[in-house]
Design a protein around this motif. Structure first.
Motif, PDB file in Angstrom:
ATOM      1  N   THR A 151       0.816  -1.210   0.000  1.00 22.70           N
ATOM      2  CA  THR A 151       0.000   0.000   0.000  1.00 22.70           C
ATOM      3  C   THR A 151       0.855   1.268   0.000  1.00 22.70           C
ATOM      4  O   THR A 151       0.317   2.349  -0.125  1.00 22.70           O
ATOM      5  CB  THR A 151      -0.902   0.039   1.249  1.00 22.70           C
ATOM      6  N   SER A 152       2.173   1.106   0.148  1.00 27.10           N
ATOM      7  CA  SER A 152       3.005   2.298   0.228  1.00 27.10           C
ATOM      8  C   SER A 152       3.344   2.877  -1.137  1.00 27.10           C
ATOM      9  O   SER A 152       3.833   3.991  -1.233  1.00 27.10           O
ATOM     10  CB  SER A 152       4.297   1.996   0.980  1.00 27.10           C
ATOM     11  N   ASN A 202       1.867   4.052  -4.894  1.00 28.94           N
ATOM     12  CA  ASN A 202       0.588   4.463  -5.461  1.00 28.94           C
ATOM     13  C   ASN A 202       0.190   3.515  -6.596  1.00 28.94           C
ATOM     14  O   ASN A 202       0.916   3.385  -7.578  1.00 28.94           O
ATOM     15  CB  ASN A 202       0.696   5.897  -5.981  1.00 28.94           C
ATOM     16  N   HIS A 219       0.942  -3.267  -8.913  1.00 29.25           N
ATOM     17  CA  HIS A 219       0.219  -4.536  -8.777  1.00 29.25           C
ATOM     18  C   HIS A 219       0.814  -5.642  -9.647  1.00 29.25           C
ATOM     19  O   HIS A 219       0.463  -6.805  -9.495  1.00 29.25           O
ATOM     20  CB  HIS A 219      -1.268  -4.349  -9.085  1.00 29.25           C
ATOM     21  N   ASP A 258      -1.524   5.084   2.752  1.00 29.25           N
ATOM     22  CA  ASP A 258      -0.078   4.928   2.948  1.00 29.25           C
ATOM     23  C   ASP A 258       0.715   5.587   1.827  1.00 29.25           C
ATOM     24  O   ASP A 258       1.752   6.196   2.062  1.00 29.25           O
ATOM     25  CB  ASP A 258       0.282   3.430   2.973  1.00 29.25           C
ATOM     26  N   HIS A 259       0.227   5.444   0.578  1.00 32.15           N
ATOM     27  CA  HIS A 259       1.038   5.955  -0.525  1.00 32.15           C
ATOM     28  C   HIS A 259       1.095   7.478  -0.532  1.00 32.15           C
ATOM     29  O   HIS A 259       2.021   8.061  -1.095  1.00 32.15           O
ATOM     30  CB  HIS A 259       0.553   5.405  -1.867  1.00 32.15           C
ATOM     31  N   THR A 279       3.937   8.144   1.654  1.00 27.66           N
ATOM     32  CA  THR A 279       5.158   7.928   0.882  1.00 27.66           C
ATOM     33  C   THR A 279       5.470   9.147   0.014  1.00 27.66           C
ATOM     34  O   THR A 279       6.615   9.590  -0.063  1.00 27.66           O
ATOM     35  CB  THR A 279       5.014   6.696  -0.031  1.00 27.66           C
ATOM     36  N   ARG A 325      -1.618  14.915  -7.625  1.00 29.75           N
ATOM     37  CA  ARG A 325      -1.186  13.719  -8.349  1.00 29.75           C
ATOM     38  C   ARG A 325      -1.381  12.438  -7.565  1.00 29.75           C
ATOM     39  O   ARG A 325      -1.306  11.345  -8.125  1.00 29.75           O
ATOM     40  CB  ARG A 325       0.287  13.836  -8.761  1.00 29.75           C
ATOM     41  N   HIS A 326      -1.555  12.555  -6.258  1.00 30.88           N
ATOM     42  CA  HIS A 326      -1.717  11.336  -5.472  1.00 30.88           C
ATOM     43  C   HIS A 326      -3.100  11.228  -4.847  1.00 30.88           C
ATOM     44  O   HIS A 326      -3.860  10.339  -5.215  1.00 30.88           O
ATOM     45  CB  HIS A 326      -0.591  11.231  -4.447  1.00 30.88           C
ATOM     46  N   ARG A 330      -5.872  12.194  -7.610  1.00 28.83           N
ATOM     47  CA  ARG A 330      -5.768  11.275  -8.750  1.00 28.83           C
ATOM     48  C   ARG A 330      -6.371   9.907  -8.408  1.00 28.83           C
ATOM     49  O   ARG A 330      -7.094   9.313  -9.214  1.00 28.83           O
ATOM     50  CB  ARG A 330      -4.301  11.133  -9.148  1.00 28.83           C
ATOM     51  N   ASN A 331      -6.105   9.429  -7.205  1.00 26.78           N
ATOM     52  CA  ASN A 331      -6.649   8.135  -6.814  1.00 26.78           C
ATOM     53  C   ASN A 331      -8.121   8.228  -6.456  1.00 26.78           C
ATOM     54  O   ASN A 331      -8.884   7.306  -6.706  1.00 26.78           O
ATOM     55  CB  ASN A 331      -5.858   7.570  -5.635  1.00 26.78           C
ATOM     56  N   LEU A 382      -8.505   5.265 -15.784  1.00 27.55           N
ATOM     57  CA  LEU A 382      -7.979   5.810 -14.536  1.00 27.55           C
ATOM     58  C   LEU A 382      -7.270   4.769 -13.680  1.00 27.55           C
ATOM     59  O   LEU A 382      -6.413   5.105 -12.875  1.00 27.55           O
ATOM     60  CB  LEU A 382      -9.125   6.434 -13.719  1.00 27.55           C
ATOM     61  N   PRO A 432      -5.034   1.435 -13.557  1.00 25.66           N
ATOM     62  CA  PRO A 432      -4.246   0.440 -14.299  1.00 25.66           C
ATOM     63  C   PRO A 432      -4.551  -0.989 -13.871  1.00 25.66           C
ATOM     64  O   PRO A 432      -4.343  -1.920 -14.634  1.00 25.66           O
ATOM     65  CB  PRO A 432      -2.800   0.814 -13.966  1.00 25.66           C
ATOM     66  N   ARG A 433      -5.068  -1.173 -12.646  1.00 25.40           N
ATOM     67  CA  ARG A 433      -5.377  -2.530 -12.207  1.00 25.40           C
ATOM     68  C   ARG A 433      -6.530  -3.098 -13.019  1.00 25.40           C
ATOM     69  O   ARG A 433      -6.630  -4.293 -13.238  1.00 25.40           O
ATOM     70  CB  ARG A 433      -5.738  -2.541 -10.716  1.00 25.40           C
ATOM     71  N   ARG A 470      -7.284  -1.709 -16.191  1.00 25.58           N
ATOM     72  CA  ARG A 470      -6.848  -1.608 -17.564  1.00 25.58           C
ATOM     73  C   ARG A 470      -5.970  -2.798 -17.968  1.00 25.58           C
ATOM     74  O   ARG A 470      -6.065  -3.318 -19.061  1.00 25.58           O
ATOM     75  CB  ARG A 470      -6.068  -0.299 -17.723  1.00 25.58           C
ATOM     76  N   LEU A 471      -5.088  -3.219 -17.053  1.00 27.66           N
ATOM     77  CA  LEU A 471      -4.090  -4.216 -17.432  1.00 27.66           C
ATOM     78  C   LEU A 471      -4.453  -5.637 -17.026  1.00 27.66           C
ATOM     79  O   LEU A 471      -3.692  -6.554 -17.235  1.00 27.66           O
ATOM     80  CB  LEU A 471      -2.739  -3.849 -16.800  1.00 27.66           C
TER      81      LEU A 471
END
Ligand SMILES: Nc1ncnc2c1ncn2[C@@H]1O[C@H](COP(=O)(O)OP(=O)(O)O)[C@@H](O)[C@H]1O
Ligand SMILES: [Mg+2]
Lengths: 320, 313
Positions: free
Chosen positions: A99-100, A102, A152, B210-211, B214, B228-229, B232-233, B306, B308-309, B311-312
Motif C-alpha cells: 500500500t506504500s 501508489n 500490482h 499509505d502511498h 510515501t 497527483r496522489h 488522482r486516486n 484511470l 491500471p489494475r 486496464r491491465l
C-alpha cells in the motif's frame, strides 16, 4: 554525529485527553552505521520515526525535544525547508510495500517524481536514466522494463525494492526503515536485508532499522535501542546487548529467540502486551509484566543509567 | 484494455435490446393504430389495410418485433400522429441541442465540484469545509425546476441580462453561447453539490492512504501530493459515483429543456407524451435510454483509463 534525538516527545490529542505515544526518547545515529530500534507492537516505534520525518498526521504532534540532523534542529525548520530535506537528506521506507506505492502510477513515474522534487534542472530523459539506474542498484531484473510496470504487477519483495530505490534515489544520508521486511516471507526478507547492508556499504548512509524481531537486529544492527511504552529502556551496541542484556524487557524479548549460551533462567515469552499510552502506570511501565519488579518500581519511571561504557538501562534492579 | 472494452460493450448490447423491446411493447398497448396514422385522416379503408399488410401488423407479435427492429435499423420509427413528420427526422434535429446542453452543463459543474470537494477535504473541519458542505447539502434538495425558474425570474426577466427561451444557434456563436448560459447553469448547478460531496469523501479517504505518506516522505510539494496522489486516486470512486447520477442528469435535462424551451429530445419527449403522440414518445424514450447506456459505457471505460489494475488485468 548524523542524527541526535534529545528527549523527543510526541502526543496525540484524543477524546480521552492528551496521550504521549513517545515520551522523552534520546538516541544517536552515526554515519555509515545502523541503529536498530526494537520493541513489541504498539510501543511507539512508528510514531517516533514519523516524528523525525515530521510526517505525523493529525492529531499527532511533537511536543518536546530536539531532532538534530548534522547539527540542525529539524523541529525548527519551516515546512518548505523540511520538504527540501525529505528524500534528499532523510528518506523513509515503510512496512507495507503493497500500500506504500501508489497503485495508479507506474514505478518509473514514482521514482522519477522523487528525483524531480529535488532537481528542477535535469532533463526528463536524464532523470529517467537515473531512475532506471536506481532500479538497477536495488537489483530489480530488467530495470528498463520494470520502469513501466505498475505496483500490482510486482511481488511484495519487488515492491519493497522499488520503495528502497525510490528512497535512495536522492542519495540520503539517513534512511529510516520502519519494519521493512515484516510483511515479506523469510527468504525475501533475507534478500532485502542483504540489499540494505550492501547499499549502506556503498553509500555510507546511516540507517535506523525498526523491527519487533531481534533476529533482524542480530543480523543488521551496530547499535540497538530497546523501546517499551514510548521510552527507550535499554541502549547498547548490538554485541553488548545480546551478550549482556540488562533490562528485564530485553531479557524477555531475547527469551523468544532460542539461545543455548544464555545461562540465566529463560523467560520464554513475556506475559501480556504493551499497554496503550492512556493506561501507562505512573512508575516503571514494564513493572506490571516484570518478574523482577519490586515496590520501588511503582514510584516513578526509572531514568536510563550507565551500566558500562556505552551501555545504559532504565531499571532500578540493574545490573541483573 | 481492449478485452475489457469489448466485455462492457457485450454487456451493453442486451440492455439496448431490452430497451428496444420495451419501446416496442409500449406501442402494442397504446390505443393507436400505426397504419391509420401513416395513412392519414383522409385515407380509405383499403389504403389502411394495404399499409397494415406492408407494416406486417397482421403477423404474429414476434415477427412484428423483428420487422420493427429492421425498420429501426433503416431509421424508420414511424411518423408523428400530430404533424406526420417522420420520428427519426425530429429526433435527428433535437439530439444535437440536447448534447450541447449537457456538455455546457457538465463542462463547468464537474470541475467546480471536484475543486470544491478537494479543497474541503484538504481543509477538513475548517470554515471553508463547513460552508461548502452545508451549501452542497442544501443544493441536493434544490429541485432543478426551482433553480431554473428563479434564474429566469431574476436574471432573465427582472434584469434582462440573458435570454431564457430557446437556443440562439451553435455554441460557438455569441447568440448561441448567451442562450445556453441560463439552462447550463440550471442543469449544472444541481450537480456541483453532489460532485463536491462525493469528491470530498473520496479525497479524505485517500489523503490517509499509505502511498500519500510515501509521496510526502519523498519531499513532494503539498500541491503535488494532493493533485497527483490524493485526488488522482480519488477520481476512481468519484467517476463511479458520478456515473450513478446519469438518471438524475437525463431527468434534469428533460426539466431544463422544458422550462427554457430548449429544442432538445427532453422537450420533444414531454410534448409527445402530453399530446399522446405515441410514435414520437416511443422514439424519444429509445433515444434517452440509449443515451443512458452510452454514458454508462463511457464511465466504465473512463474507469479503466484511470485504474491500471482494471486496464491491465
Ligand atoms: N492516530 C493516533 N491516535 C491516537 N493514538 C495513536 C495514534 N497513532 C498511534 N497512536 C498510539 O501510539 C502508540 C504507538 O504506536 P506505534 O508507533 O504505531 O507503535 P509501533 O510502531 O511500535 O507498533 C500506540 O499505542 C497507539 O495507541
Ligand atoms: Mg509500527
Amino acid at each position: 554525529m548524523l542524527l541526535e534525538l534529545e528527549n523527543l516527545a510526541t502526543s496525540f490529542r484524543t477524546s480521552s485527553g492528551e496521550v504521549r505515544a513517545v515520551d522523552g526518547v534520546s538516541l544517536t545515529v552515526q554515519p555509515g552505521r545502523t541503529l536498530g530500534i526494537v520493541g513489541e507492537s504498539g510501543c511507539g516505534k512508528s510514531v517516533l520515526s514519523l516524528s523525525v520525518m515530521r510526517l505525523l498526521a493529525h492529531p499527532g504532534r511533537v511536543v518536546g525535544g530536539r531532532v538534530m540532523l548534522e547539527g540542525r534542529d529539524l523541529l525548527g525548520l519551516s515546512g518548505r525547508e523540511m520538504r527540501a530535506l525529505r528524500g534528499r537528506d532523510i528518506a523513509m521506507i515503510f512496512q507495507e510495500p503493497m500500500t506504500s506505492l501508489n497503485p495508479v502510477h507506474s514505478v518509473g513515474f514514482q521514482i522519477t517524481e522523487a528525483l524531480r522534487a529535488h532537481d528542477t534542472t535535469s532533463s526528463d530523459s536524464s532523470l529517467k536514466r537515473d531512475a532506471i539506474a536506481a532500479l538497477e542498484r536495488v537489483r530489480i531484473p530488467d530495470p528498463s522494463k520494470s520502469f513501466d510496470k505498475f505496483p500490482h504487477q510486482l511481488s511484495g519483495g519487488m515492491r519493497q525494492r522499488v520503495m528502497i530505490a525510490m528512497a535512495l534515489a536522492g542519495r540520503p544520508k539517513l534512511l529510516i526503515a520502519d519494519e521493512p521486511t515484516t510483511a515479506l516471507d523469510v527468504t525475501v526478507q533475507a534478500q532485502i536485508l542483504d540489499l540494505l547492508r550492501d547499499l549502506q556499504a556503498e553509500t555510507g548512509m546511516g540507517i535506523i532499522l525498526i523491527t519487533h524481531d531481534l533476529g533482524v537486529i542480530a543480523e543488521m544492527a551496530d547499535d540497538v535501542a530497546v523501546m517499551y511504552a514510548g521510552r527507550v529502556v535499554e541502549r547498547a551496541s548490538a554485541r553488548e546487548l545480546f551478550e549482556d542484556p540488562q533490562h528485564p524487557y530485553t531479557l524477555g524479548l531475547l527469551g523468544s529467540i532460542p539461545r543455548l549460551d544464555l545461562d540465566r533462567e529463560r523467560l520464554t515469552a513475556i506475559e501480556g502486551s504493551v499497554p496503550p499510552p492512556f493506561a501507562w502506570p505512573p512508575g516503571c511501565r514494564f513493572a506490571p509484566r516484570c518478574p523482577f519488579a519490586e515496590a520501588a518500581c511503582d514510584a516513578a519511571p526509572p531514568p536510563l543509567r550507565d551500566l558500562a561504557p556505552g551501555h545504559q538501562a532504565a531499571c532500578l534492579r540493574a545490573p541483573l | 484494455m481492449r478485452r475489457y472494452a469489448l466485455q462492457r460493450l457485450a454487456l451493453a448490447a442486451p440492455v439496448l435490446l431490452g430497451v428496444l423491446l420495451i419501446g416496442f411493447l409500449l406501442m402494442q398497448v397504446v390505443p393507436t393504430d400505426p397504419a391509420t396514422v401513416r395513412a392519414g385522416p383522409q385515407a380509405t379503408a383499403e389504403v389502411v389495410a394495404a399499409i397494415r399488410t406492408e407494416l406486417g401488423l397482421d403477423e404474429p407479435i414476434w415477427t412484428q418485433f423483428f420487422l420493427y427492429l429492421s425498420r429501426l435499423a433503416q431509421g424508420d420509427l414511424g411518423v408523428s400522429i400530430i404533424n406526420s413528420v417522420p420520428v427519426t427526422q425530429e429526433l435527428g434535429a433535437t439530439i444535437g441541442p440536447t448534447l450541447e446542453l449537457m456538455f455546457a452543463a457538465l463542462i463547468w459543474s464537474i470541475p467546480l465540484g471536484i475543486l470544491l470537494g478537494t479543497l474541503a477535504a484538504y481543509w477538513r473541519g475548517s470554515w471553508f469545509d463547513r460552508i461548502t458542505m452545508a451549501v452542497s447539502v442544501a443544493g441536493v434538495s434544490l429541485p432543478v425546476f426551482f433553480l431554473g425558474l428563479v434564474l429566469i425570474w431574476i436574471v432573465g426577466f427582472q434584469y434582462q441580462l440573458l435570454p431564457f427561451t430557446g437556443r440562439g444557434g451553435p455554441l460557438w456563436t455569441m447568440d448561441g453561447f448567451l442562450a445556453v448560459i441560463l439552462p447550463a447553469v440550471t442543469l449544472g448547478g444541481v450537480f456541483v453539490g453532489p460532485v463536491a460531496r462525493m469528491t470530498r469523501t473520496a479525497v479524505v479517504d485517500s489523503l490517509t492512504a499509505d502511498h500519500v505518506r510515501t509521496a510526502r516522505a519523498k519531499g513532494l510539494s503539498e500541491f503535488r501530493v494532493v493533485l497527483r496522489h490524493a485526488l488522482r486516486n480519488a477520481l476512481i470512486p468519484v467517476v463511479t459515483l458520478i456515473g450513478l447520477q446519469i438518471g438524475f442528469l437525463l431527468g434534469g435535462a428533460v426539466v431544463t429543456e422544458t422550462i427554457f424551451s430548449w429544442p432538445g429530445v427532453g422537450r420533444l419527449a414531454v410534448g409527445a407524451i402530453l399530446s399522446a403522440d405515441f410514435p414520437m414518445a416511443q422514439g424519444t424514450i429509445i433515444v434517452l435510454s440509449a443515451g443512458f447506456i452510452v454514458i454508462n459505457l463511457t464511465v466504465d471505460l473512463l474507469y479503466a483509463v484511470l485504474d491500471p489494475r482494471v486496464r491491465l488485468s
